[in-house]
Scaffold this motif. Structure first.
Motif, PDB file in Angstrom:
ATOM      1  N   THR A   1      11.402  -0.723 -10.076  1.00 16.99           N
ATOM      2  CA  THR A   1      10.388  -0.340 -10.064  1.00 16.99           C
ATOM      3  C   THR A   1       9.713   0.291  -9.198  1.00 16.99           C
ATOM      4  O   THR A   1       9.458   0.044  -8.007  1.00 16.99           O
ATOM      5  N   ARG A   2       8.921   1.308  -9.817  1.00 18.50           N
ATOM      6  CA  ARG A   2       7.742   2.279  -9.225  1.00 18.50           C
ATOM      7  C   ARG A   2       6.840   1.769  -9.168  1.00 18.50           C
ATOM      8  O   ARG A   2       6.577   2.058 -10.581  1.00 18.50           O
ATOM      9  N   LEU A   3       5.523   2.099  -8.232  1.00 23.16           N
ATOM     10  CA  LEU A   3       3.771   1.433  -8.880  1.00 23.16           C
ATOM     11  C   LEU A   3       3.696   2.220  -7.798  1.00 23.16           C
ATOM     12  O   LEU A   3       3.680   2.073  -7.023  1.00 23.16           O
ATOM     13  N   VAL A   4       2.154   3.193  -8.558  1.00 20.93           N
ATOM     14  CA  VAL A   4       1.014   4.160  -7.547  1.00 20.93           C
ATOM     15  C   VAL A   4       0.690   2.375  -7.534  1.00 20.93           C
ATOM     16  O   VAL A   4       0.267   2.203  -8.802  1.00 20.93           O
ATOM     17  N   VAL A   5       0.312   2.571  -6.636  1.00 23.99           N
ATOM     18  CA  VAL A   5      -1.080   0.739  -6.344  1.00 23.99           C
ATOM     19  C   VAL A   5      -2.639   2.044  -6.393  1.00 23.99           C
ATOM     20  O   VAL A   5      -2.629   2.476  -6.196  1.00 23.99           O
ATOM     21  N   ASP A   6      -3.146   0.901  -7.228  1.00 25.65           N
ATOM     22  CA  ASP A   6      -4.324   1.826  -8.062  1.00 25.65           C
ATOM     23  C   ASP A   6      -5.221   0.560  -8.005  1.00 25.65           C
ATOM     24  O   ASP A   6      -5.771  -1.181  -7.169  1.00 25.65           O
ATOM     25  N   GLU A   7      -6.323   0.557  -7.100  1.00 31.17           N
ATOM     26  CA  GLU A   7      -7.762  -0.025  -6.329  1.00 31.17           C
ATOM     27  C   GLU A   7      -8.108  -0.873  -7.644  1.00 31.17           C
ATOM     28  O   GLU A   7      -8.580  -2.097  -7.279  1.00 31.17           O
ATOM     29  N   GLY A   8      -8.299  -0.207  -8.692  1.00 31.95           N
ATOM     30  CA  GLY A   8      -8.686  -1.689  -9.610  1.00 31.95           C
ATOM     31  C   GLY A   8      -7.298  -2.447 -10.159  1.00 31.95           C
ATOM     32  O   GLY A   8      -8.426  -3.665 -10.288  1.00 31.95           O
ATOM     33  N   ARG A   9      -6.390  -2.287  -9.810  1.00 36.46           N
ATOM     34  CA  ARG A   9      -5.353  -3.387  -9.816  1.00 36.46           C
ATOM     35  C   ARG A   9      -5.869  -4.526  -8.693  1.00 36.46           C
ATOM     36  O   ARG A   9      -5.549  -5.388  -8.804  1.00 36.46           O
ATOM     37  N   LEU A  10      -5.659  -3.909  -7.419  1.00 37.64           N
ATOM     38  CA  LEU A  10      -6.064  -4.972  -5.915  1.00 37.64           C
ATOM     39  C   LEU A  10      -7.015  -5.657  -6.590  1.00 37.64           C
ATOM     40  O   LEU A  10      -6.893  -6.576  -6.019  1.00 37.64           O
ATOM     41  N   ARG A  11      -8.383  -5.158  -6.825  1.00 39.73           N
ATOM     42  CA  ARG A  11      -9.300  -5.648  -7.379  1.00 39.73           C
ATOM     43  C   ARG A  11      -8.845  -6.235  -7.849  1.00 39.73           C
ATOM     44  O   ARG A  11      -9.233  -7.927  -8.087  1.00 39.73           O
ATOM     45  N   PHE A  12      -8.337  -6.633  -9.072  1.00 33.85           N
ATOM     46  CA  PHE A  12      -8.156  -6.998 -10.444  1.00 33.85           C
ATOM     47  C   PHE A  12      -7.692  -9.004  -9.619  1.00 33.85           C
ATOM     48  O   PHE A  12      -7.491  -9.878  -9.680  1.00 33.85           O
ATOM     49  N   PHE A  13      -6.430  -8.805  -9.152  1.00 33.37           N
ATOM     50  CA  PHE A  13      -5.735  -8.628  -8.867  1.00 33.37           C
ATOM     51  C   PHE A  13      -6.261  -9.529  -7.345  1.00 33.37           C
ATOM     52  O   PHE A  13      -6.095 -11.478  -7.280  1.00 33.37           O
ATOM     53  N   ALA A  14      -7.520  -9.587  -6.510  1.00 31.18           N
ATOM     54  CA  ALA A  14      -7.987 -10.359  -5.303  1.00 31.18           C
ATOM     55  C   ALA A  14      -8.515 -11.131  -5.611  1.00 31.18           C
ATOM     56  O   ALA A  14      -8.674 -12.657  -5.268  1.00 31.18           O
ATOM     57  N   LYS A  15      -9.154 -10.842  -7.129  1.00 28.62           N
ATOM     58  CA  LYS A  15     -10.040 -11.701  -7.992  1.00 28.62           C
ATOM     59  C   LYS A  15      -9.988 -12.841  -8.906  1.00 28.62           C
ATOM     60  O   LYS A  15      -9.651 -13.694  -8.081  1.00 28.62           O
ATOM     61  N   SER A  16      -7.975 -12.306  -8.992  1.00 28.38           N
ATOM     62  CA  SER A  16      -7.155 -13.607  -9.290  1.00 28.38           C
ATOM     63  C   SER A  16      -6.837 -14.916  -8.902  1.00 28.38           C
ATOM     64  O   SER A  16      -6.388 -15.842  -9.930  1.00 28.38           O
ATOM     65  N   ILE A  17      -6.461 -14.322  -7.307  1.00 30.85           N
ATOM     66  CA  ILE A  17      -6.289 -15.794  -6.502  1.00 30.85           C
ATOM     67  C   ILE A  17      -7.278 -16.082  -6.080  1.00 30.85           C
ATOM     68  O   ILE A  17      -6.825 -16.891  -4.990  1.00 30.85           O
ATOM     69  N   GLY A  18      -8.336 -15.675  -6.117  1.00 30.05           N
ATOM     70  CA  GLY A  18      -9.458 -16.754  -5.580  1.00 30.05           C
ATOM     71  C   GLY A  18      -9.586 -15.535  -3.806  1.00 30.05           C
ATOM     72  O   GLY A  18     -10.393 -16.519  -2.801  1.00 30.05           O
ATOM     73  N   GLU A  19      -9.460 -14.347  -3.805  1.00 26.21           N
ATOM     74  CA  GLU A  19      -9.220 -14.218  -2.453  1.00 26.21           C
ATOM     75  C   GLU A  19     -11.004 -13.705  -2.153  1.00 26.21           C
ATOM     76  O   GLU A  19     -11.041 -12.964  -3.150  1.00 26.21           O
ATOM     77  N   CYS A  20     -11.675 -13.949  -1.077  1.00 32.22           N
ATOM     78  CA  CYS A  20     -13.013 -13.705  -1.450  1.00 32.22           C
ATOM     79  C   CYS A  20     -13.577 -12.632   0.239  1.00 32.22           C
ATOM     80  O   CYS A  20     -14.021 -12.144  -0.403  1.00 32.22           O
ATOM     81  N   ASN A  21     -12.310 -12.650   0.419  1.00 30.85           N
ATOM     82  CA  ASN A  21     -12.335 -11.151   1.846  1.00 30.85           C
ATOM     83  C   ASN A  21     -12.559  -9.831   1.002  1.00 30.85           C
ATOM     84  O   ASN A  21     -11.605  -8.717   0.694  1.00 30.85           O
ATOM     85  N   PRO A  22     -13.540  -8.890   1.521  1.00 25.85           N
ATOM     86  CA  PRO A  22     -14.199  -8.065   0.649  1.00 25.85           C
ATOM     87  C   PRO A  22     -13.287  -7.011   0.832  1.00 25.85           C
ATOM     88  O   PRO A  22     -13.287  -6.040   0.584  1.00 25.85           O
ATOM     89  N   ILE A  23     -12.184  -6.818   1.964  1.00 27.86           N
ATOM     90  CA  ILE A  23     -12.104  -5.749   2.326  1.00 27.86           C
ATOM     91  C   ILE A  23     -11.088  -5.600   1.069  1.00 27.86           C
ATOM     92  O   ILE A  23     -10.283  -4.193   0.712  1.00 27.86           O
ATOM     93  N   PHE A  24     -10.679  -7.088   0.764  1.00 30.68           N
ATOM     94  CA  PHE A  24      -9.098  -6.474  -0.342  1.00 30.68           C
ATOM     95  C   PHE A  24     -10.175  -6.244  -2.331  1.00 30.68           C
ATOM     96  O   PHE A  24      -9.123  -5.023  -2.900  1.00 30.68           O
ATOM     97  N   THR A  25     -11.239  -6.146  -1.834  1.00 27.00           N
ATOM     98  CA  THR A  25     -11.802  -5.433  -3.420  1.00 27.00           C
ATOM     99  C   THR A  25     -13.379  -4.341  -2.361  1.00 27.00           C
ATOM    100  O   THR A  25     -13.481  -3.676  -3.567  1.00 27.00           O
ATOM    101  N   ASP A  26     -13.258  -4.505  -1.778  1.00 27.18           N
ATOM    102  CA  ASP A  26     -14.617  -2.936  -1.152  1.00 27.18           C
ATOM    103  C   ASP A  26     -13.858  -2.341  -0.731  1.00 27.18           C
ATOM    104  O   ASP A  26     -13.420  -2.221   0.290  1.00 27.18           O
TER     105      ASP A  26
END
Length: 152
Positions: free
Chosen positions: A15-40
């Motif tokens: 499986t190939r995936l180009v990692v998208d910022e929006g997807r990373l933000r969504f994932f971080a929020k969905s797992i409750g990650e609060c560190n802003p380095i993962f969303t900002d």
């Protein structure tokens, strides 16, 4: 129906995936990650990262991006109604970032039974690499297959 041990060594579809910022933000929020380095992006750059870093367990989701992520389970004759997620491990080699093209290459490395065949275990290892071949991580997952028809 028992899982055929001849499946050991089977390489599954990559499986190939180009990692998208929006997807990373969504994932971080969905797992409750609060560190802003993962969303900002600005927070990530201020912390010394070239882009948003991939959160630790995100790599598990790459294979779920396939049109039918569980086709390999059905190909083994396993009824998804009897599957439990038994284990997940991550061995990180380098950090992945937004913008990276990642390739997940899974293969079945073991199939074994316990409790007289009432439980079977399918072990899958996945190598995650960048498009240039650099190893990002090694993943291991174990599916537990219950066979309720088998007496314990």
């Amino acid at each position: 129906m028992a899982v055929d041990t001849s499946a050991i060594g089977t390489e599954l579809s990559a499986t190939r995936l180009v990692v998208d910022e929006g997807r990373l933000r969504f994932f971080a929020k969905s797992i409750g990650e609060c560190n802003p380095i993962f969303t900002d992006r600005q927070a990530a750059e201020a912390a010394g990262y070239p882009a948003l870093p991939v959160p630790p367990t995100f790599l598990f989701a790459i294979e779920l991006d396939r049109p039918d992520p569980f086709d390999w389970v059905a190909d083994l004759g396993i009824d998804l109604r009897h599957v439990l997620h038994g284990e997940q491990r991550f061995g990180y080699r380098t950090q992945a970032y937004a913008g990276d093209e990642l390739i997940a290459r899974p293969r079945i490395v073991d199939v074994y039974a316990k409790k007289g065949g009432a439980l079977e275990f399918v072990v899958k290892e996945t190598s995650v690499v960048r498009a240039d071949g650099e190893l990002v991580a090694d993943l291991k997952s174990v599916l537990v297959v219950r066979h309720p028809e088998v007496g314990q």
